[in-house]
Scaffold this motif. Structure first.
Motif, PDB file in Angstrom:
ATOM      1  N   ASP A 138      25.275  14.581 120.053  1.00  0.00           N
ATOM      2  CA  ASP A 138      24.354  15.520 120.700  1.00  0.00           C
ATOM      3  C   ASP A 138      22.927  14.986 120.699  1.00  0.00           C
ATOM      4  O   ASP A 138      22.201  15.134 121.684  1.00  0.00           O
ATOM      5  N   PHE A 139      22.522  14.372 119.597  1.00  0.00           N
ATOM      6  CA  PHE A 139      21.175  13.805 119.514  1.00  0.00           C
ATOM      7  C   PHE A 139      20.951  12.784 120.628  1.00  0.00           C
ATOM      8  O   PHE A 139      19.944  12.825 121.335  1.00  0.00           O
ATOM      9  N   HIS A 140      21.901  11.873 120.778  1.00  0.00           N
ATOM     10  CA  HIS A 140      21.752  10.832 121.796  1.00  0.00           C
ATOM     11  C   HIS A 140      21.854  11.404 123.210  1.00  0.00           C
ATOM     12  O   HIS A 140      21.111  10.992 124.104  1.00  0.00           O
ATOM     13  N   LEU A 141      22.778  12.343 123.410  1.00  0.00           N
ATOM     14  CA  LEU A 141      22.886  12.962 124.738  1.00  0.00           C
ATOM     15  C   LEU A 141      21.637  13.745 125.082  1.00  0.00           C
ATOM     16  O   LEU A 141      21.154  13.700 126.218  1.00  0.00           O
ATOM     17  N   ARG A 142      21.101  14.492 124.121  1.00  0.00           N
ATOM     18  CA  ARG A 142      19.887  15.275 124.362  1.00  0.00           C
ATOM     19  C   ARG A 142      18.719  14.351 124.646  1.00  0.00           C
ATOM     20  O   ARG A 142      17.900  14.624 125.527  1.00  0.00           O
ATOM     21  N   SER A 143      18.641  13.227 123.921  1.00  0.00           N
ATOM     22  CA  SER A 143      17.537  12.288 124.121  1.00  0.00           C
ATOM     23  C   SER A 143      17.573  11.655 125.507  1.00  0.00           C
ATOM     24  O   SER A 143      16.538  11.487 126.149  1.00  0.00           O
ATOM     25  N   LYS A 144      18.767  11.311 125.967  1.00  0.00           N
ATOM     26  CA  LYS A 144      18.868  10.586 127.238  1.00  0.00           C
ATOM     27  C   LYS A 144      19.101  11.492 128.445  1.00  0.00           C
ATOM     28  O   LYS A 144      18.550  11.257 129.516  1.00  0.00           O
ATOM     29  N   TYR A 145      19.916  12.541 128.278  1.00  0.00           N
ATOM     30  CA  TYR A 145      20.310  13.366 129.428  1.00  0.00           C
ATOM     31  C   TYR A 145      19.839  14.811 129.338  1.00  0.00           C
ATOM     32  O   TYR A 145      20.071  15.600 130.252  1.00  0.00           O
ATOM     33  N   ASP A 146      19.254  15.204 128.211  1.00  0.00           N
ATOM     34  CA  ASP A 146      18.793  16.567 127.969  1.00  0.00           C
ATOM     35  C   ASP A 146      19.946  17.574 128.037  1.00  0.00           C
ATOM     36  O   ASP A 146      19.802  18.669 128.569  1.00  0.00           O
ATOM     37  N   VAL A 147      21.107  17.183 127.540  1.00  0.00           N
ATOM     38  CA  VAL A 147      22.274  18.064 127.426  1.00  0.00           C
ATOM     39  C   VAL A 147      22.974  17.781 126.104  1.00  0.00           C
ATOM     40  O   VAL A 147      22.720  16.768 125.463  1.00  0.00           O
ATOM     41  N   THR A 148      23.862  18.680 125.702  1.00  0.00           N
ATOM     42  CA  THR A 148      24.681  18.458 124.518  1.00  0.00           C
ATOM     43  C   THR A 148      26.120  18.225 124.962  1.00  0.00           C
ATOM     44  O   THR A 148      26.477  18.446 126.120  1.00  0.00           O
ATOM     45  N   TYR A 149      26.961  17.842 124.015  1.00  0.00           N
ATOM     46  CA  TYR A 149      28.376  17.628 124.320  1.00  0.00           C
ATOM     47  C   TYR A 149      29.040  18.936 124.745  1.00  0.00           C
ATOM     48  O   TYR A 149      29.839  18.951 125.667  1.00  0.00           O
ATOM     49  N   ASP A 150      28.688  20.042 124.096  1.00  0.00           N
ATOM     50  CA  ASP A 150      29.232  21.345 124.491  1.00  0.00           C
ATOM     51  C   ASP A 150      28.843  21.697 125.919  1.00  0.00           C
ATOM     52  O   ASP A 150      29.649  22.245 126.682  1.00  0.00           O
ATOM     53  N   TYR A 167      28.217  19.533 128.264  1.00  0.00           N
ATOM     54  CA  TYR A 167      29.028  18.653 129.108  1.00  0.00           C
ATOM     55  C   TYR A 167      30.432  19.228 129.281  1.00  0.00           C
ATOM     56  O   TYR A 167      30.965  19.280 130.387  1.00  0.00           O
ATOM     57  N   LEU A 168      31.045  19.663 128.167  1.00  0.00           N
ATOM     58  CA  LEU A 168      32.401  20.195 128.230  1.00  0.00           C
ATOM     59  C   LEU A 168      32.483  21.460 129.083  1.00  0.00           C
ATOM     60  O   LEU A 168      33.445  21.651 129.818  1.00  0.00           O
ATOM     61  N   SER A 169      31.476  22.302 128.996  1.00  0.00           N
ATOM     62  CA  SER A 169      31.489  23.549 129.768  1.00  0.00           C
ATOM     63  C   SER A 169      31.075  23.317 131.218  1.00  0.00           C
ATOM     64  O   SER A 169      31.343  24.155 132.081  1.00  0.00           O
ATOM     65  N   GLY A 170      30.405  22.203 131.468  1.00  0.00           N
ATOM     66  CA  GLY A 170      29.948  21.916 132.825  1.00  0.00           C
ATOM     67  C   GLY A 170      28.676  22.655 133.193  1.00  0.00           C
ATOM     68  O   GLY A 170      28.279  22.679 134.352  1.00  0.00           O
ATOM     69  N   MET A 171      28.046  23.264 132.196  1.00  0.00           N
ATOM     70  CA  MET A 171      26.820  24.031 132.435  1.00  0.00           C
ATOM     71  C   MET A 171      25.838  23.797 131.293  1.00  0.00           C
ATOM     72  O   MET A 171      26.246  23.620 130.155  1.00  0.00           O
ATOM     73  N   THR A 172      24.562  23.821 131.610  1.00  0.00           N
ATOM     74  CA  THR A 172      23.559  23.750 130.560  1.00  0.00           C
ATOM     75  C   THR A 172      23.418  25.119 129.915  1.00  0.00           C
ATOM     76  O   THR A 172      23.867  26.133 130.458  1.00  0.00           O
ATOM     77  N   PHE A 173      22.790  25.167 128.755  1.00  0.00           N
ATOM     78  CA  PHE A 173      22.582  26.428 128.054  1.00  0.00           C
ATOM     79  C   PHE A 173      21.791  27.398 128.925  1.00  0.00           C
ATOM     80  O   PHE A 173      22.087  28.586 128.986  1.00  0.00           O
ATOM     81  N   GLU A 174      20.792  26.878 129.627  1.00  0.00           N
ATOM     82  CA  GLU A 174      19.979  27.731 130.496  1.00  0.00           C
ATOM     83  C   GLU A 174      20.826  28.337 131.615  1.00  0.00           C
ATOM     84  O   GLU A 174      20.659  29.498 131.981  1.00  0.00           O
ATOM     85  N   GLU A 175      21.752  27.556 132.158  1.00  0.00           N
ATOM     86  CA  GLU A 175      22.627  28.082 133.212  1.00  0.00           C
ATOM     87  C   GLU A 175      23.583  29.126 132.651  1.00  0.00           C
ATOM     88  O   GLU A 175      23.876  30.123 133.314  1.00  0.00           O
ATOM     89  N   MET A 176      24.060  28.926 131.414  1.00  0.00           N
ATOM     90  CA  MET A 176      24.982  29.887 130.805  1.00  0.00           C
ATOM     91  C   MET A 176      24.311  31.218 130.515  1.00  0.00           C
ATOM     92  O   MET A 176      24.925  32.266 130.652  1.00  0.00           O
ATOM     93  N   THR A 177      23.054  31.161 130.092  1.00  0.00           N
ATOM     94  CA  THR A 177      22.358  32.386 129.697  1.00  0.00           C
ATOM     95  C   THR A 177      21.569  33.003 130.836  1.00  0.00           C
ATOM     96  O   THR A 177      20.976  34.055 130.654  1.00  0.00           O
ATOM     97  N   GLY A 178      21.540  32.361 131.968  1.00  0.00           N
ATOM     98  CA  GLY A 178      20.801  32.906 133.098  1.00  0.00           C
ATOM     99  C   GLY A 178      19.298  32.789 132.948  1.00  0.00           C
ATOM    100  O   GLY A 178      18.553  33.607 133.475  1.00  0.00           O
ATOM    101  N   ASN A 179      18.847  31.791 132.208  1.00  0.00           N
ATOM    102  CA  ASN A 179      17.412  31.559 131.996  1.00  0.00           C
ATOM    103  C   ASN A 179      16.697  32.775 131.431  1.00  0.00           C
ATOM    104  O   ASN A 179      15.558  33.032 131.738  1.00  0.00           O
ATOM    105  N   GLN A 180      17.361  33.550 130.593  1.00  0.00           N
ATOM    106  CA  GLN A 180      16.729  34.753 130.076  1.00  0.00           C
ATOM    107  C   GLN A 180      16.106  34.587 128.699  1.00  0.00           C
ATOM    108  O   GLN A 180      15.522  35.519 128.173  1.00  0.00           O
ATOM    109  N   PHE A 181      16.228  33.406 128.090  1.00  0.00           N
ATOM    110  CA  PHE A 181      15.621  33.185 126.788  1.00  0.00           C
ATOM    111  C   PHE A 181      14.577  32.111 126.895  1.00  0.00           C
ATOM    112  O   PHE A 181      14.806  31.113 127.542  1.00  0.00           O
ATOM    113  N   PRO A 182      13.424  32.253 126.315  1.00  0.00           N
ATOM    114  CA  PRO A 182      12.956  33.413 125.580  1.00  0.00           C
ATOM    115  C   PRO A 182      12.675  34.585 126.512  1.00  0.00           C
ATOM    116  O   PRO A 182      12.455  34.399 127.705  1.00  0.00           O
TER     117      PRO A 182
END
Length: 108
Positions: free
Chosen positions: A67-79, A81-96
């Motif tokens: 995750d460290f290397h993926l976040r550093s280079k691609y700004d994503v985590t392995y999870d 990648y597996l889900s096919g969505m970034t955290f922001e896409e999963m949460t609908g950009n509602q956080f914070p």
């Protein structure tokens, strides 16, 4: 870089690796591989190398190193990648949460 960039590079790397890979070994690696071969007596020495890659991958995932290397280079985590969505896409950009001007929340 992004999740799409990671997918593209992963496809390229997968194609480059192909079915087999010729690897040159240094003395330390040859010694360690010889010891593992003698101790585990695999049918094929290539099996030990496949296991080594699986073990390295699993360790990298479990320790967060991947995750460290993926976040550093691609700004994503392995999870992500597996889900096919970034955290922001999963949460609908509602956080914070957006700032709300709600003075009543501090009233008792």
């Amino acid at each position: 870089m992004s999740l799409d960039d990671l997918r593209d590079e992963l496809s390229d790397e997968y194609a480059d690796v192909g079915e087999s890979l010729e690897v040159s070994l240094d003395g330390e690696t040859r010694n360690e591989l010889s010891m593992l071969s003698a101790a585990m007596d695999p049918d094929d020495r290539d099996e030990l190398l496949r296991r080594a890659v699986h073990m390295l991958f699993q360790t990298a995932v479990e320790t967060g190193n991947l995750d460290f290397h993926l976040r550093s280079k691609y700004d994503v985590t392995y999870d992500e990648y597996l889900s096919g969505m970034t955290f922001e896409e999963m949460t609908g950009n509602q956080f914070p949460q957006p700032q709300q001007n709600d003075d009543r929340r501090y009233q008792f």
